[in-house]
Design an enzyme around this catalytic site. Structure first.
Site, PDB file in Angstrom:
ATOM      1  CB  CYS A  99       0.718   4.463   9.312  1.00  0.00           C
ATOM      2  SG  CYS A  99       0.953   2.709   9.513  1.00  0.00           S
ATOM      3  CG  PHE A 110       8.561  -1.965  12.143  1.00  0.00           C
ATOM      4  CD1 PHE A 110       7.762  -3.096  12.308  1.00  0.00           C
ATOM      5  CD2 PHE A 110       8.941  -1.260  13.288  1.00  0.00           C
ATOM      6  CE1 PHE A 110       7.338  -3.504  13.568  1.00  0.00           C
ATOM      7  CE2 PHE A 110       8.537  -1.658  14.547  1.00  0.00           C
ATOM      8  CZ  PHE A 110       7.734  -2.776  14.699  1.00  0.00           C
ATOM      9  CG  ASP A 114       7.362   3.574   8.919  1.00  0.00           C
ATOM     10  OD1 ASP A 114       6.262   3.917   9.390  1.00  0.00           O
ATOM     11  OD2 ASP A 114       7.609   3.534   7.699  1.00  0.00           O
ATOM     12  CG  ASP A 151      10.343  -5.800   7.442  1.00  0.00           C
ATOM     13  OD1 ASP A 151       9.974  -4.614   7.468  1.00  0.00           O
ATOM     14  OD2 ASP A 151       9.580  -6.744   7.155  1.00  0.00           O
ATOM     15  CB  SER A 152       8.575  -9.889  10.397  1.00  0.00           C
ATOM     16  OG  SER A 152       7.591  -9.060   9.828  1.00  0.00           O
TER      17      SER A 152
HETATM   18  N1  SAH Z   1       9.667   2.314   6.611  1.00  0.00           N
HETATM   19  C1  SAH Z   1       9.327   1.477   5.469  1.00  0.00           C
HETATM   20  C2  SAH Z   1       7.892   1.000   5.534  1.00  0.00           C
HETATM   21  C3  SAH Z   1       7.556   0.140   6.724  1.00  0.00           C
HETATM   22  S1  SAH Z   1       6.085  -0.755   6.519  1.00  0.00           S
HETATM   23  C4  SAH Z   1       9.644   2.243   4.197  1.00  0.00           C
HETATM   24  O1  SAH Z   1      10.046   3.421   4.277  1.00  0.00           O
HETATM   25  O2  SAH Z   1       9.499   1.688   3.119  1.00  0.00           O
HETATM   26  C5  SAH Z   1       6.070  -1.815   7.884  1.00  0.00           C
HETATM   27  C6  SAH Z   1       6.976  -3.027   7.792  1.00  0.00           C
HETATM   28  O3  SAH Z   1       6.892  -3.723   9.033  1.00  0.00           O
HETATM   29  C7  SAH Z   1       6.668  -4.051   6.732  1.00  0.00           C
HETATM   30  O4  SAH Z   1       7.800  -4.242   5.935  1.00  0.00           O
HETATM   31  C8  SAH Z   1       6.352  -5.351   7.487  1.00  0.00           C
HETATM   32  O5  SAH Z   1       6.889  -6.505   6.846  1.00  0.00           O
HETATM   33  C9  SAH Z   1       7.043  -5.113   8.788  1.00  0.00           C
HETATM   34  N2  SAH Z   1       6.537  -5.781   9.985  1.00  0.00           N
HETATM   35  C10 SAH Z   1       5.261  -5.920  10.398  1.00  0.00           C
HETATM   36  N3  SAH Z   1       5.208  -6.445  11.626  1.00  0.00           N
HETATM   37  C11 SAH Z   1       6.496  -6.646  12.021  1.00  0.00           C
HETATM   38  C12 SAH Z   1       7.115  -7.138  13.211  1.00  0.00           C
HETATM   39  N4  SAH Z   1       6.388  -7.520  14.266  1.00  0.00           N
HETATM   40  N5  SAH Z   1       8.454  -7.180  13.272  1.00  0.00           N
HETATM   41  C13 SAH Z   1       9.204  -6.788  12.208  1.00  0.00           C
HETATM   42  N6  SAH Z   1       8.668  -6.294  11.072  1.00  0.00           N
HETATM   43  C14 SAH Z   1       7.346  -6.225  10.978  1.00  0.00           C
END
Ligand code: SAH
Length: 398
Positions: free
Chosen positions: A342, A230, A302, A252-253
């Site tokens: 979160c 993520f 995260d 990330d997705s």
């Molecule tokens: N750690 C990052 C913030 C993460 S926010 C930082 O420090 O900036 C959460 C992220 O998860 C987002 O970018 C979103 O696109 C991604 N996301 C949500 N669901 C997901 C999934 N199932 N698989 C991969 N990424 C995902």
């Protein structure tokens, strides 16, 4: 008597207001006298007529009113908002040294006494969210005060959240004051530069609440092979690479988030050969990496909010268990897992229990090394526990 419409609570329903919790739910309301429009100020009284608070009325929401002030003499208006914003800025000045960053949350809604108002500073730009009927009602005054007190002339709006819908307000986005920047907005955080997409990025563009955790985890990354699940625009990735991580695989997705992450790598002059990018669903990707026999010495997870409220906690717990269990299967002995939630609906206690369950299922022993929370520009008021949503654990596989 004031001329403001009056909202009286049902008998016994004043308790949470007496404890200074700022939300008044529709079920607590006995009688409404007057005909307030969305966002208008109402005077809130207990069933016995006692003054309780000034609040903003929100006819469409289950949270029917949000408190501006618990003092009868503090009538809501620009003067009170100015006072609140000054206090919010003073807190940031005291808590966040100038050299740390030029990006921070200046106003964090209820936790700064301004329900529904979010204002983030990114270098010389402000990004605001008006997430309550009360803030929408006072938007011009709030924008004026924020511009003046922050010194940022350029203001973007990102009132496109679910919360805004619940308040019965249409989404509203775009440049609302000043002129657009020439190029992309760039910030510095703990010495690392990031480009921020305030117009189309997630939230207001950047996850400011993780600032200090990115720095801390980065310091632990030296010489390690890291997996950043993520990753968004590469916050933890950059922090780790800048501090000597051997390699980082970021998952990330969101394709656009990864594109921006790659630009951030170049912006900091980090060699691209230490970074690997994967646009995928983390749930599936962790399983695939196991099949490929991959191993890491530092894993960051995260994820987005799985449980906005406590009623989603059980479903969310399954999600957290799944990713953490599968991450542990990829973690070498002596490796570190920095794992976050979160979700307001998942307490620290529950989160730690979920990790204990994942460790048991993975057949590993974990040492609790550190606990994390949101950076100080996301303050927590003890009377508003909803404001304390981010929690993290640093666990070492023994
Ligand atoms: N750690 C990052 C913030 C993460 S926010 C930082 O420090 O900036 C959460 C992220 O998860 C987002 O970018 C979103 O696109 C991604 N996301 C949500 N669901 C997901 C999934 N199932 N698989 C991969 N990424 C995902």
């Amino acid at each position: 008597m004031s001329a403001a419409p009056q909202l009286s609570l049902k008998p016994g329903r004043e308790r949470s207001l007496l404890r200074r919790h700022p939300w008044i739910f529709s079920g607590a309301i006995g009688e409404l006298r007057g005909a307030p429009h969305s966002g208008d100020t109402v005077e809130v009284r207990a069933a016995d007529g006692r003054f309780l608070a000034w609040a903003a009325y929100s006819p469409a929401s289950q949270i029917r009113a949000r408190v501006w002030s618990f003092e009868e003499t503090e009538v809501p208006g620009p003067e009170l908002f100015g006072k609140r914003i000054d206090a919010a800025l003073a807190l940031r000045r005291a808590e966040i040294p100038l050299e740390t960053t030029d990006a921070m949350r200046l106003v964090h809604g209820e936790s700064d006494g301004l329900p529904g108002l979010v204002a983030d500073r990114y270098a010389d730009a402000l990004v605001v969210q008006f997430l309550s009927a009360g803030c929408e009602r006072w938007r011009e005054a709030l924008i004026g005060i924020l511009r003046e007190r922050s010194g940022c002339a350029r203001v973007y709006e990102r009132s496109d959240t679910e919360g805004r819908e619940l308040e019965g307000l249409p989404a509203s986005t775009g440049l609302i004051a000043g002129t657009a920047a020439d190029g992309p907005l760039k910030i510095v955080e703990h010495g690392i530069r990031y480009e921020v997409d305030v117009a189309a990025g997630q939230k207001t563009g950047f996850y400011l609440d993780q600032r200090d955790n990115r720095a801390r985890v980065g310091l632990l990354a030296e010489g390690r092979e890291m997996l950043n699940g993520f990753s968004y625009t590469g916050g933890f990735t950059l922090s780790a690479l800048a501090r000597g991580a051997r390699s980082v695989l970021s998952i990330d997705s969101s394709g656009p988030a990864l594109e921006l992450a790659k630009r951030n790598l170049a912006l900091n002059g980090v060699e691209a050969n230490r970074a690997e990018w994967l646009e995928a669903d983390v749930f599936g990707a962790l399983r695939k990496l196991q099949r490929e026999g991959r191993q890491f010495d530092l894993i960051v997870l995260d994820p987005p909010k799985f449980a906005p409220t406590p009623k989603d906690a059980a479903r969310a717990a399954r999600g957290y268990k799944d990713i953490n269990l599968n991450a542990l299967k990829l973690l070498r002995r002596g490796g570190l897992l920095a794992t976050f939630s979160c979700s307001g609906g998942v307490s620290l206690e529950l989160f730690q229990k979920i990790l204990a369950g994942a460790a048991a299922d993975a057949g590993v022993s974990l040492l609790l090394r550190e606990r994390y929370r949101a950076a100080p520009d996301h303050p927590v008021r003890i009377e508003f526990p909803e404001g304390e949503y981010l929690k993290g654990l640093l666990l070492e596989r023994l």
